[in-house]
Design a protein around this motif. Structure first.
Motif, PDB file in Angstrom:
ATOM      1  N   ARG A 232      -3.480 -10.963   9.527  1.00  0.00           N
ATOM      2  CA  ARG A 232      -3.394 -11.276   8.011  1.00  0.00           C
ATOM      3  C   ARG A 232      -2.644  -9.879   7.541  1.00  0.00           C
TER       4      ARG A 232
ATOM      5  N   ASN B 159      -7.753  -6.353   1.909  1.00  0.00           N
ATOM      6  CA  ASN B 159      -8.542  -5.666   2.882  1.00  0.00           C
ATOM      7  C   ASN B 159     -10.260  -5.709   2.371  1.00  0.00           C
ATOM      8  N   GLY B 160     -10.737  -5.166   3.358  1.00  0.00           N
ATOM      9  CA  GLY B 160     -12.301  -4.774   3.256  1.00  0.00           C
ATOM     10  C   GLY B 160     -12.630  -3.832   2.526  1.00  0.00           C
ATOM     11  N   MET B 161     -11.663  -3.236   1.839  1.00  0.00           N
ATOM     12  CA  MET B 161     -11.774  -1.921   0.970  1.00  0.00           C
ATOM     13  C   MET B 161     -12.431  -0.842   1.460  1.00  0.00           C
ATOM     14  N   VAL B 162     -12.862  -0.807   2.786  1.00  0.00           N
ATOM     15  CA  VAL B 162     -13.574   0.476   3.247  1.00  0.00           C
ATOM     16  C   VAL B 162     -12.550   1.583   3.265  1.00  0.00           C
TER      17      VAL B 162
ATOM     18  N   GLU C 158       9.535  -6.787  -3.906  1.00  0.00           N
ATOM     19  CA  GLU C 158       8.182  -7.299  -3.396  1.00  0.00           C
ATOM     20  C   GLU C 158       8.328  -8.825  -3.296  1.00  0.00           C
TER      21      GLU C 158
ATOM     22  N   ALA D 281      13.561  -9.119   0.894  1.00  0.00           N
ATOM     23  CA  ALA D 281      14.552  -8.575   1.526  1.00  0.00           C
ATOM     24  C   ALA D 281      14.720  -9.196   2.999  1.00  0.00           C
TER      25      ALA D 281
ATOM     26  N   SER E 213      -6.104   2.203   5.536  1.00  0.00           N
ATOM     27  CA  SER E 213      -5.680   2.278   4.287  1.00  0.00           C
ATOM     28  C   SER E 213      -5.642   3.668   3.761  1.00  0.00           C
TER      29      SER E 213
ATOM     30  N   THR F  38      -1.370  -5.274   1.451  1.00  0.00           N
ATOM     31  CA  THR F  38      -2.553  -5.571   1.954  1.00  0.00           C
ATOM     32  C   THR F  38      -3.679  -4.915   1.401  1.00  0.00           C
TER      33      THR F  38
ATOM     34  N   THR G  79       0.875  -1.224   0.172  1.00  0.00           N
ATOM     35  CA  THR G  79      -0.041   0.177  -0.134  1.00  0.00           C
ATOM     36  C   THR G  79       0.894   1.306   0.080  1.00  0.00           C
ATOM     37  N   SER G  80       1.924   1.513   1.028  1.00  0.00           N
ATOM     38  CA  SER G  80       2.736   2.585   0.955  1.00  0.00           C
ATOM     39  C   SER G  80       3.690   2.526  -0.048  1.00  0.00           C
TER      40      SER G  80
ATOM     41  N   ALA H 152       2.120   1.526   7.890  1.00  0.00           N
ATOM     42  CA  ALA H 152       1.605   1.584   9.040  1.00  0.00           C
ATOM     43  C   ALA H 152       2.588   1.591  10.454  1.00  0.00           C
TER      44      ALA H 152
ATOM     45  N   LYS I 277       6.421  -6.206   9.809  1.00  0.00           N
ATOM     46  CA  LYS I 277       7.641  -6.703   9.162  1.00  0.00           C
ATOM     47  C   LYS I 277       8.786  -5.465   9.033  1.00  0.00           C
TER      48      LYS I 277
ATOM     49  N   TRP J 143      -0.093 -13.348   4.212  1.00  0.00           N
ATOM     50  CA  TRP J 143       1.448 -13.638   5.335  1.00  0.00           C
ATOM     51  C   TRP J 143       0.780 -14.638   6.500  1.00  0.00           C
TER      52      TRP J 143
HETATM   53  P1  FDA Z   1       1.240  -3.710   3.162  1.00  0.00           P
HETATM   54  O1  FDA Z   1       1.070  -4.900   3.861  1.00  0.00           O
HETATM   55  O2  FDA Z   1       0.177  -3.076   2.371  1.00  0.00           O
HETATM   56  O3  FDA Z   1       2.748  -3.739   2.275  1.00  0.00           O
HETATM   57  C1  FDA Z   1       3.808  -4.332   2.719  1.00  0.00           C
HETATM   58  C2  FDA Z   1       4.385  -5.192   1.496  1.00  0.00           C
HETATM   59  O4  FDA Z   1       5.824  -5.601   1.904  1.00  0.00           O
HETATM   60  C3  FDA Z   1       3.484  -6.564   1.203  1.00  0.00           C
HETATM   61  O5  FDA Z   1       3.248  -6.159  -0.216  1.00  0.00           O
HETATM   62  C4  FDA Z   1       4.457  -7.500   1.400  1.00  0.00           C
HETATM   63  O6  FDA Z   1       4.305  -8.646   0.762  1.00  0.00           O
HETATM   64  C5  FDA Z   1       5.621  -6.827   1.303  1.00  0.00           C
HETATM   65  N1  FDA Z   1       6.844  -7.396   2.089  1.00  0.00           N
HETATM   66  C6  FDA Z   1       6.876  -7.782   3.486  1.00  0.00           C
HETATM   67  N2  FDA Z   1       7.999  -8.135   4.024  1.00  0.00           N
HETATM   68  C7  FDA Z   1       8.758  -8.218   2.642  1.00  0.00           C
HETATM   69  C8  FDA Z   1      10.127  -8.652   2.591  1.00  0.00           C
HETATM   70  N3  FDA Z   1      10.920  -8.924   3.589  1.00  0.00           N
HETATM   71  N4  FDA Z   1      10.758  -8.414   1.418  1.00  0.00           N
HETATM   72  C9  FDA Z   1       9.886  -7.897   0.486  1.00  0.00           C
HETATM   73  N5  FDA Z   1       8.628  -7.757   0.379  1.00  0.00           N
HETATM   74  C10 FDA Z   1       8.204  -7.670   1.720  1.00  0.00           C
HETATM   75  N6  FDA Z   1      -7.904  -0.856   5.747  1.00  0.00           N
HETATM   76  C11 FDA Z   1      -8.690  -0.049   5.063  1.00  0.00           C
HETATM   77  O7  FDA Z   1      -8.794   1.017   4.935  1.00  0.00           O
HETATM   78  N7  FDA Z   1      -9.966  -0.485   4.944  1.00  0.00           N
HETATM   79  C12 FDA Z   1     -10.449  -2.092   5.097  1.00  0.00           C
HETATM   80  O8  FDA Z   1     -11.478  -2.360   4.997  1.00  0.00           O
HETATM   81  C13 FDA Z   1      -9.394  -2.703   5.592  1.00  0.00           C
HETATM   82  N8  FDA Z   1      -9.438  -3.871   6.009  1.00  0.00           N
HETATM   83  C14 FDA Z   1      -8.887  -5.004   6.110  1.00  0.00           C
HETATM   84  C15 FDA Z   1      -8.843  -6.334   6.150  1.00  0.00           C
HETATM   85  C16 FDA Z   1      -7.843  -7.065   6.367  1.00  0.00           C
HETATM   86  C17 FDA Z   1      -8.040  -8.722   6.240  1.00  0.00           C
HETATM   87  C18 FDA Z   1      -6.389  -6.563   6.555  1.00  0.00           C
HETATM   88  C19 FDA Z   1      -5.143  -7.279   6.855  1.00  0.00           C
HETATM   89  C20 FDA Z   1      -6.259  -5.248   6.694  1.00  0.00           C
HETATM   90  C21 FDA Z   1      -7.303  -4.487   6.660  1.00  0.00           C
HETATM   91  N9  FDA Z   1      -7.200  -2.982   6.694  1.00  0.00           N
HETATM   92  C22 FDA Z   1      -8.168  -2.180   5.942  1.00  0.00           C
HETATM   93  C23 FDA Z   1      -5.976  -2.300   6.920  1.00  0.00           C
HETATM   94  C24 FDA Z   1      -5.182  -1.866   5.833  1.00  0.00           C
HETATM   95  O9  FDA Z   1      -5.145  -2.546   4.524  1.00  0.00           O
HETATM   96  C25 FDA Z   1      -3.483  -1.812   6.022  1.00  0.00           C
HETATM   97  O10 FDA Z   1      -3.227  -1.194   7.292  1.00  0.00           O
HETATM   98  C26 FDA Z   1      -2.817  -1.239   5.052  1.00  0.00           C
HETATM   99  O11 FDA Z   1      -2.881  -1.564   3.709  1.00  0.00           O
HETATM  100  C27 FDA Z   1      -1.261  -1.467   5.022  1.00  0.00           C
HETATM  101  O12 FDA Z   1      -0.281  -0.981   4.309  1.00  0.00           O
HETATM  102  P2  FDA Z   1       0.954  -0.931   4.472  1.00  0.00           P
HETATM  103  O13 FDA Z   1       1.737  -0.267   3.322  1.00  0.00           O
HETATM  104  O14 FDA Z   1       1.534  -0.566   5.866  1.00  0.00           O
HETATM  105  O15 FDA Z   1       1.766  -2.568   4.379  1.00  0.00           O
END
Ligand code: FDA
Length: 550
Positions: A81, A93-96, A36, A239, A532, A89, A15-16, A520, A281, A63
Motif C-alpha cells: 500500500r 499509514n498507522g500514524m506511529v 501530485e 509525472a 515516516s 502515504t 511525506t517527503s 524512502a 515509484k 496505489w
Molecule cells: P509517499 O508515499 O509519502 O509520497 C509519494 C507521493 O508521490 C505520493 O503522494 C504519490 O501519490 C506521489 N506519486 C507517486 N508517483 C507519482 C507520479 N508519477 N506523479 C506524481 N505523483 C506521484 N510509517 C510510520 O512512521 N508509522 C506508521 O504507523 C506507518 N504505517 C504504515 C502503514 C501503511 C499502510 C503504509 C503503506 C505505510 C506505513 N508507514 C508507517 C510507512 C510510511 O508512511 C512511509 O514509509 C512514508 O510515508 C513514505 O514517504 P515517502 O515520502 O517516501 O512516499
C-alpha cells in the motif's frame, strides 16, 4: 498566461515532497512546483479519523501496488500500500511516530555516507516536530504515558502526541510488570525516540491531539503555507519522466506530466528536479528517464542516458504476521550460525539479481547489520498489542530482515504496473527471526500477570502450530499468512557509487547534475522504528543541503 518558471519541480506531494517544498519555498525568490498524482484528502474521513486505520485501503487514494508472486513467501502475491493523495502515504499509514536506534543511523556513515549519522540526523527529527505534551490533556491520566522532553521539538510543523483513545485501563502497567518478570532486557522504555528503542513503551502518533485528527504531511507542511505565492501544487497530475537539456551531460530541464484532463505536457525546472514519489515509484521514474541498468532499459527501447545498474535494486521490506503489542524483542543464540551464513546469503542475493549488486558489497552491509543485531543489540522485532473487545490481536514483524529484492519497470508506459519483487523470506534467517518472535509472544501470553488476562490462543492456535514447533512448522503458518509491512526502502540507495549506491551524500543521483531523490528510496538500511519519522527527518536535512548548494 505565460509558462510558469519554476526553479524546483518536486515529483510527489507526499511525506517527503511536501517537506522539501515547504522548506525551499521559505525563500521568497525560489519558485517551487509540486506534482501530485492524487488529490486533496483534507476532508476525507478515512484519512482524518484517528481510529480509521485500514479504511482507506483499496480506495482511490491507495496505489495498492502488487508484487510478483513471492517464491519464498508461500507463493503469495502481496499488496504494497502507498498513499495517492496530497500528503502521500502519511495520509493512510498507522500514524506511529517512532524513530530508529542510534546505531542504525550511525551505520549509514559506517557504510560510506560521510556525515550521515545519528548526531547529524537527530536535530532534524526535532526540527520537524511539534510535540504535544500529554500532561496538557486530562485523558492522559492513568495511561502510563511517559516521555523525555529533551528528545522532542516544539516548533516544527508536524504535530506528534497521543490521542484520547489511549487506554487507561491498566493494561500498560500489566504488560510492563509481565515483561519485567520474564526478561529483564525488556525494561520499560520511558521514551523510545531518543535513539534507544529496546523495551516496552507507549508510542506517540502523528496526530493533532486537540482535534483528535490525523496529522499528515499536507496538514503539517502544506495547508498552513498554501498561500505562499512561490509555492504551487498541481493535483491529479502524474509525472511520466524527466526531460533532458540538449547535450551529452545528464542535466534535467523539466518533467513530462499528464495533467488531470489527460493532456501530456512538459513543465520546466530551471534548477533541479527532485523525485519524491516514494520507494516504489522514484526508481521507476529514473528508469523511464533513461537512468538505470541498460539491460533493463533496452528491453523497453529506452535509451540509456546514465548507466546506473543498481537503480531499483536493494528493495527491502519486512514481513508482518498477525498475533500484536508494543515492544522490542532481542533474541540471541544464533549469532555464530548467522555470521557463518552471511557470505552464502550475500552470494544468493547477488545471483538472484544477476550480480547487479555485488556479493562482496552486500556482505559488507550484512556484516554491519550483524553487528547492529549482536553487538549494538538493536531490537530485532516489533510487537504491537492490539486489545479490542475480548480479543488481543498481536501484530509483529522482524525489524531487520536480510532478504533484498528489486523493482523495475515492465514497460516504457509509465502507467504500466512494475515488477516488484521484495523476495520475502528468501533467506532462512528471516524465517527464523519471524518464528522466534512468534515464540516470544507465546511466552508473553504464558507469563503473569498478563497471562491472567488472556484466554486460549485462537490464531494460529496450538493445534495448528504446536507449542514446540520448529521453524519449518512455523513456516507453514507464517508464509501463507504474512503481509507486506509497508516499509519498502533502498530502491535508490544512499551509498557510495562503487558499493551500488544511486544517490550521493547530497542525495543527488550519480551521473546527473541536478536530479535528487528525497524519499524512502534512499534510506540504506531498515530501521527498528516506523519509517515516516526518519523519512521526515531525511527530507528536512535534504532541504538544508539543497539550500546550501543553491
Ligand atoms: P509517499 O508515499 O509519502 O509520497 C509519494 C507521493 O508521490 C505520493 O503522494 C504519490 O501519490 C506521489 N506519486 C507517486 N508517483 C507519482 C507520479 N508519477 N506523479 C506524481 N505523483 C506521484 N510509517 C510510520 O512512521 N508509522 C506508521 O504507523 C506507518 N504505517 C504504515 C502503514 C501503511 C499502510 C503504509 C503503506 C505505510 C506505513 N508507514 C508507517 C510507512 C510510511 O508512511 C512511509 O514509509 C512514508 O510515508 C513514505 O514517504 P515517502 O515520502 O517516501 O512516499
Amino acid at each position: 498566461s505565460a509558462e510558469p518558471n519554476y526553479d524546483y519541480v518536486i515529483v510527489g506531494g507526499g511525506t517527503s515532497g511536501l517537506v522539501v517544498a515547504n522548506r525551499l519555498s521559505e525563500l521568497e525568490d525560489i519558485h517551487v512546483l509540486v506534482i501530485e498524482a492524487g488529490g486533496s484528502v483534507y476532508n476525507n474521513p478515512n484519512v482524518t479519523d484517528t481510529n480509521g486505520y485500514g479504511k482507506a485501503f483499496g480506495t482511490e487514494i491507495d496505489w495498492a501496488y502488487k508484487t510478483v508472486k513471492q517464491e519464498w513467501g508461500g507463493g503469495t502475491t502481496q499488496t504494497m500500500r502507498a498513499g495517492k493523495a496530497l500528503g502521500g502515504t502519511s495520509t493512510i499509514n498507522g500514524m506511529v511516530y517512532s524513530r530508529a536506534q542510534k546505531s542504525q543511523i550511525d551505520a549509514w556513515e559506517e557504510a560510506g555516507n560521510k556525515g550521515w549519522n545519528w548526531d547529524t540526523l537527530f536535530p532534524y527529527y526535532k526540527k520537524g516536530e511539534q510535540f504535544q505534551t500529554p500532561a496538557n490533556y486530562s485523558w492522559s491520566e492513568g495511561t502510563g504515558i511517559t516521555y523525555n522532553p529533551a528528545y522532542h521539538g516544539s516548533t516544527g510543523p508536524l504535530k506528534v502526541g497521543w490521542t484520547p483513545t489511549q487506554l487507561n485501563d491498566g493494561l500498560a502497567q500489566t504488560l510492563n510488570k509481565t515483561y519485567k518478570s520474564f526478561t529483564p532486557s525488556i525494561a520499560y522504555n520511558q521514551d523510545l525516540n531518543g535513539g534507544q528503542m529496546l523495551g516496552y513503551s507507549l508510542y506517540p502518533s502523528t496526530v493533532d491531539s486537540d482535534l483528535n485528527i490525523r496529522e499528515d504531511a499536507a496538514r503539517a507542511y502544506y495547508y498552513p503555507y498554501q498561500a505562499r505565492p512561490n509555492l504551487d501544487v498541481w493535483l491529479h497530475t502524474t509525472a511520466n519522466k524527466i526531460t533532458w537539456r540538449n547535450g551529452t551531460e545528464a542535466t534535467a530541464d523539466g518533467v513530462e506530466v499528464t495533467l488531470s484532463n489527460g493532456t501530456v505536457t512538459v513543465v520546466k525546472a530551471s534548477r533541479e528536479v527532485i523525485l519524491a514519489a516514494g520507494a516504489l515509484k522514484s526508481p521507476l521514474l529514473l528508469e523511464l528517464s533513461g537512468v538505470g541498468n541498460p539491460d533493463v532499459l533496452s528491453k523497453y527501447n529506452i535509451k540509456t542516458k546514465v548507466n546506473l545498474p543498481t537503480v531499483g535494486e536493494n528493495l527491502q521490506d519486512q514481513m508482518n504476521n498477525e498475533l500484536a503489542w508494543e515492544s522490542r524483542v532481542n533474541h540471541t543464540g544464533t549469532a555464530d550460525y548467522l555470521l557463518k551464513k552471511l557470505p552464502a546469503y550475500a552470494a544468493q542475493i547477488a545471483s538472484a539479481n544477476g550480480n547487479v549488486t555485488r556479493a562482496e558489497d552486500i556482505l559488507r552491509f550484512f556484516k554491519i547489520q550483524w553487528d547492529l543485531i549482536f553487538k549494538s543489540h538493536i531490537p530485532v522485532a516489533e510487537i504491537l498489542v492490539e486489545p479490542s473487545g475480548n480479543t488481543y490481536t498481536m501484530e509483529y514483524w522482524g525489524s531487520v530482515p536480510f532478504s533484498r529484492g528489486n523493482i523495475h519497470i515492465s514497460s516504457s508506459d509509465p502507467a504500466a504496473p512494475a515488477n516488484i519483487d521484495p523476495k520475502y523470506f528468501m533467506l532462512d534467517f528471516d524465517l527464523h527471526s519471524q518464528a522466534q518472535a512468534a515464540r516470544f509472544i507465546r511466552t508473553l501470553f504464558n507469563t503473569h500477570p498478563f497471562a491472567a488476562t488472556a484466554g486460549a490462543e485462537t490464531t494460529p492456535s496450538l493445534s495448528t502450530v504446536a507449542a514446540d514447533a520448529d521453524d519449518a512448522s512455523w513456516a507453514s503458518y507464517l508464509k501463507p499468512n504474512f503481509r507486506s509491512n509497508f516499509h519498502p526502502i533502498t530502491t535508490a540507495a544512499l551509498l557510495p557509487k562503487e558499493l551500488g549506491g544511486v544517490v550521493d551524500t547530497s542525495l543527488k543521483v550519480y551521473g546527473t547534475s541536478n536530479i535528487r531523490v528525497v524519499d524512502a528510496s534512499v534510506i540504506p538500511f531498515q530501521v527498528c522504528g516506523h519509517l515516516s519519522s526518519t523519512v521526515y527527518a531525511v527530507a528536512e536535512r535534504a532541504a538544508d543541503i539543497i539550500k546550501e548548494q543553491m
